[in-house]
Design a protein around this motif. Structure first.
Motif, PDB file in Angstrom:
ATOM      1  N   GLU A  87      45.661  35.612  43.110  1.00 25.21           N
ATOM      2  CA  GLU A  87      44.559  34.752  42.696  1.00 25.21           C
ATOM      3  C   GLU A  87      45.145  33.357  42.474  1.00 25.21           C
ATOM      4  O   GLU A  87      46.359  33.190  42.369  1.00 25.21           O
ATOM      5  CB  GLU A  87      43.926  35.280  41.414  1.00 25.21           C
ATOM      6  N   GLN A 145      36.713  42.719  42.882  1.00 22.51           N
ATOM      7  CA  GLN A 145      35.918  41.485  42.945  1.00 22.51           C
ATOM      8  C   GLN A 145      34.842  41.469  41.864  1.00 22.51           C
ATOM      9  O   GLN A 145      34.589  40.417  41.255  1.00 22.51           O
ATOM     10  CB  GLN A 145      35.291  41.325  44.335  1.00 22.51           C
ATOM     11  N   LYS A 149      34.829  38.726  38.887  1.00 23.52           N
ATOM     12  CA  LYS A 149      33.653  37.875  38.664  1.00 23.52           C
ATOM     13  C   LYS A 149      33.141  38.033  37.240  1.00 23.52           C
ATOM     14  O   LYS A 149      32.836  37.042  36.572  1.00 23.52           O
ATOM     15  CB  LYS A 149      32.557  38.260  39.668  1.00 23.52           C
TER      16      LYS A 149
END
Length: 155
Positions: A87, A145, A149
């Motif tokens: 990331e 994911q 999020k």
């Protein structure tokens, strides 16, 4: 330590490769899409024409449409690159999210597979096993994911 992760810069390419593989895979399986462009002779480690044919054997050249093979390769390469890329800010929290997502994906994947063993039979089970080659990776990416999020929205 995150030395086994790919650089963050591969993520856009990973998404593109994965999406192309998934779309192509859906076209190949649902609509039996096999463009003639991908019809070629390929070397097969082991080939069986039929159970009773003498032409079976190792290292045979055979005519094959490789569109679905390419789609599978795209799904694997895109999925691995996407699932295991850094990331922008890679810290212990992100590493924990990645690990817990992977563990949960294993549980979900094998839960689905267990249900398939109990409820799906015959050649349809073979189809499930083919999809199962990809589901662990895709479920992991989906869970990671979503957790990423959710964590970013909560910060």
């Amino acid at each position: 330590m995150t030395t086994y992760l790919f650089p963050n810069s591969v993520k856009p390419w990973a998404w593109l490769i994965l999406i192309l593989g998934v779309i192509g895979g859906i076209l190949a399986t649902a609509f039996e899409f096999e463009p003639e462009l991908f019809e070629m002779k390929v070397l097969s480690l082991y080939s069986t024409d039929d159970f009773f044919v003498q032409n079976n054997g190792f290292f045979k050249w055979m005519e094959q449409n490789i569109f679905d093979d390419i789609c599978g390769v795209f799904i694997i390469i895109g999925g691995v690159l996407l699932g295991f890329s850094r990331e922008k800010i890679e810290d212990e929290f992100i590493m924990q999210l990645r690990l817990s997502s992977l563990a949960l994906a294993v549980y979900v994947n094998y839960g689905i597979l267990l249900l398939a063993f109990l409820l799906i039979h015959g050649l349809d089970f073979f189809t499930v096993m083919i999809y199962n080659m990809f589901t662990l990776l895709l479920i992991f990416i989906l869970i990671f994911q979503i957790k990423l999020k959710t964590a970013k929205d909560g910060r």
